[in-house]
Every structure is written in C-alpha cells, then in structure tokens.
Scaffold this motif. Structure first.
Motif, short mmCIF file in Angstrom:
data_model
loop_
_atom_site.label_atom_id
_atom_site.label_comp_id
_atom_site.label_asym_id
_atom_site.label_seq_id
_atom_site.Cartn_x
_atom_site.Cartn_y
_atom_site.Cartn_z
N GLY A 13 -34.34 -27.91 1.44
CA GLY A 13 -35.45 -27.42 2.16
C GLY A 13 -35.35 -25.67 1.87
O GLY A 13 -34.91 -25.40 0.90
N GLN A 14 -35.72 -25.03 2.81
CA GLN A 14 -35.88 -23.70 2.93
C GLN A 14 -34.78 -22.81 2.56
O GLN A 14 -34.69 -22.11 1.46
N ARG A 42 -39.93 -34.53 -2.62
CA ARG A 42 -39.18 -33.39 -2.26
C ARG A 42 -38.27 -32.76 -3.29
O ARG A 42 -38.41 -31.59 -3.84
N PRO A 162 -38.65 -22.48 16.11
CA PRO A 162 -38.96 -22.61 14.51
C PRO A 162 -40.00 -23.83 14.33
O PRO A 162 -39.95 -24.71 15.03
N GLY A 163 -41.32 -23.61 14.02
CA GLY A 163 -42.14 -24.56 13.67
C GLY A 163 -42.26 -25.56 12.53
O GLY A 163 -43.04 -26.31 12.30
N TRP A 164 -41.09 -25.66 11.69
CA TRP A 164 -40.83 -26.49 10.66
C TRP A 164 -39.37 -27.32 10.91
O TRP A 164 -38.46 -26.76 11.81
N GLY A 165 -39.29 -28.14 10.24
CA GLY A 165 -37.96 -28.92 10.10
C GLY A 165 -37.81 -29.48 11.25
O GLY A 165 -38.61 -30.15 12.10
N GLY A 219 -44.82 -20.49 14.09
CA GLY A 219 -45.57 -21.41 14.08
C GLY A 219 -45.59 -22.19 15.13
O GLY A 219 -45.43 -22.02 16.31
N TRP A 221 -45.25 -26.19 17.32
CA TRP A 221 -44.24 -27.16 17.54
C TRP A 221 -45.05 -28.20 18.60
O TRP A 221 -45.96 -27.54 19.32
#
Length: 346
Positions: A13-14, A42, A162-165, A219, A221
C-alpha cells in the motif's frame, strides 16, 4: 564486509511505498528483495515500480524462496498479528505499522513470540522520533516542567476521512480515528511522560458525520459502509494523580482543518510538542525556556532508521513490543469505556 540484510515487505500500500520501501532503498547495507500482497497484480506493479526482484501473493512462498532477515508488515490492522507472527516464526526481525494488532491479547502474543525468537519487533510510532519529542522527553526527565498533572493530546480533522483503503471498516481496522491517528498522539504523550501507570479510563465515542457526508480533504467514502467512530474523547487518570485528555476525529466541526499536537502542563512550566516549546509564566508574562522554530518532519525516516540500527546492534531506542502492548491496552480500554458508557479501572 558483512553481507547485506535481506528485506521483504508484506502489504503493497501507500505507507509501504512512501515510508518502508523508500527507507530501505536508501541504505547500502540492505537489499529489498521481495514484496507480498494478497492481490498479485498490486504486488507485481509495486515491485516493478521500485525495482524489487520478487513479487508474491503468498507470504509462505516468499519466505521459502527469499529467506529475508527483516520484514515490514504494512497490511490492514486485522492482519498485523497474523503477518508478524509468521515473520517471527521464520526468524525475521519485524517493523510493523501501528496499531500493533486488534486486541491486547494479540499484542501480548506478538511480544512474547519476539522475545522467544530473540528478534526485534518494533512499531512505527514515528512521532516519538521527532527531535521535538526527544527534547521534551529530556526536559521532563530533567525536571524542567516539574510535576506534569494535565496533558492534552489532540489528533483532530475537520473532514479528513481517508478515501482510500479500509479506514472506515471496523471489522478490518478495529476502529476509526482513535486507532488510526489518535493512537499516534497517545503514544507520543505517553512516551514523553515516561509511560506512567494508568488507573482509570473514561471515554465517549460519536458517529455523527461520517455516515452523513461522503467527501472531504482526503477524497470520497461510502457513508453506507462507514462503521467506525468519527470522533472520540477520552480521559486517562494516572496512578500518580495526573490526567491525560485525548481528543481525536476523522470528522468534527472545528475551525482548523487538522490538529496534531500535545500540550503538557506542569507545576513549574508547560510545553507544546509540535514544534517543541517550553514556557512558564512570570508575573503574567509568558517566558520561553526552550523552543524549536519549526517542527521536525523527518519522523518516519528516524523511526525506520532506529529500527534498522537496533537490529544491527546499535544502542538506540525503538518503539518496542512491550510499549506497543501497553498502547494497545489503552486503546482497547478507551473503546470499551466508550461502548459501556462507564469508567474502566485498569
């Protein structure tokens, strides 16, 4: 000359790319040999981008083929215990992202396994490695602040979900802002204070905005799948009579976009953490005793450096398995107190 230590990363991941891989690739005495991710594509993309020779979707296969000396665990919180235990079983030193695990029992098992294996297990509580934090810890030990009886730790975002993960998924994360960002300021505060024994925990948790909004500074969600708290407030009462108040949020109607800081109030002086500023009052006037003009933002690098140097035998401090267990205990007690609506005695 000694051979290079072989390093593998589990979780592509990031944070794995920007912190762990970035640091490992900066050292000539390390060789980043493999990355593992449950999504094979990935892992392959991660390896190709960073020039890592091997990519796997199965950690067991990676250990058989690559035999690393060091492993970074950068998977969702739910899988930290599994992947740390697997790495220790294969004789690896481990740097794990925070939190240690989902429960104190898991964190204790990880600690005990590291001790039994004779391996280093560290957690990336990187804020304690800032020069600001080190300065305040030294001054607390020196008695500059006197008796610290009130500590205020804040990890707040106005609308920073958080808009990711999987940060909004309680089943995979174990919680929301407390276990994601609040835990960082909690650790920094406890480190500066010298990990005083906690007598009682009181907490209040809220889910008011995350299920109503759908976008913010990080971001978008899905509010329908937002299952974590969006704000939490806790008070820790120490055996020595002091208190620590913790405020943390992904979404909270405050003026600032974000706040990440700790304030210490002693009977001789007070201090704020980022940037470090120690001050007192003389006849109604604020007097600065010590001050950093700019906060140290090289915290991730210093955290990773301390871990690797410790593995190599240097007498440097790390966020070790025992302290990780203590922080996990506090997080669990805070969540339980919030859920029950009552104080929890420790």
């Amino acid at each position: 000359m000694s051979r290079k230590l072989r390093v593998a990363i589990v979780g592509a991941g990031q944070v794995a790319e920007t912190v762990h891989a970035s640091y490992y690739l900066s050292r000539e005495d390390l060789e980043l040999v493999a990355v593992v991710d449950s999504h094979a594509e990935r892992a392959s993309e991660f390896a190709a981008k960073l020039g890592i020779p091997h990519a796997f979707s199965d950690a067991g296969e990676m250990y058989r083929q690559c035999q690393p000396d060091i492993v970074s665990v950068c998977t969702p919180n739910r899988f930290h215990h599994q992947h740390v235990m697997q790495a220790l079983e294969h004789g690896c030193h481990v740097m794990c992202e925070k939190p240690p695990a989902m429960t104190p029992e898991q964190a204790a098992e990880m600690r005990d396994a590291a001790r039994k294996a004779g391996k280093v297990l560290a957690y990336d509580f990187h804020h304690r490695f800032a020069s600001d934090t080190q300065l305040l810890r030294e001054q607390v030990v020196a008695g500059t602040l006197g008796e610290i009886y009130v500590t205020n730790a804040k990890a707040l975002r106005r609308c920073g979900v958080p808009g990711w993960g999987v940060f909004t998924n309680k089943a995979l994360q174990g919680g929301g802002p407390l276990i994601d960002i609040g835990i960082h300021m909690l650790d920094a505060a406890m480190y500066v204070l010298g990990f005083p024994a906690v007598r009682r925990v009181t907490a209040h948790s809220f889910q008011k905005l995350g299920t109503r909004k759908h976008s913010g500074q990080f971001g978008e969600w899905d509010p329908k799948t937002f299952t974590v708290e969006d704000a939490l407030f806790a008070t820790l009462e120490f055996q020595n009579g002091g208190i620590l108040r913790l405020e943390t949020s992904f979404a909270l109607n405050i003026a600032q976009q974000s706040v990440m800081n700790v304030e210490f109030c002693g009977d001789k002086a007070g201090a704020t953490l980022f940037p470090a500023h120690i001050y007192t009052d003389e006849d109604g006037q604020l007097v600065t005793l010590s001050q950093c003009e700019v906060a140290d933002d090289n915290r991730h690098f210093k955290s990773m450096q301390a871990f690797v140097d410790h593995v190599l035998g240097a007498p440097v401090s790390i966020a070790d398995a025992e302290q990780g267990y203590l922080i996990q205990q506090l997080v669990a007690a805070i969540y339980l107190a919030a859920e029950l609506g009552t104080s929890i005695d420790l």
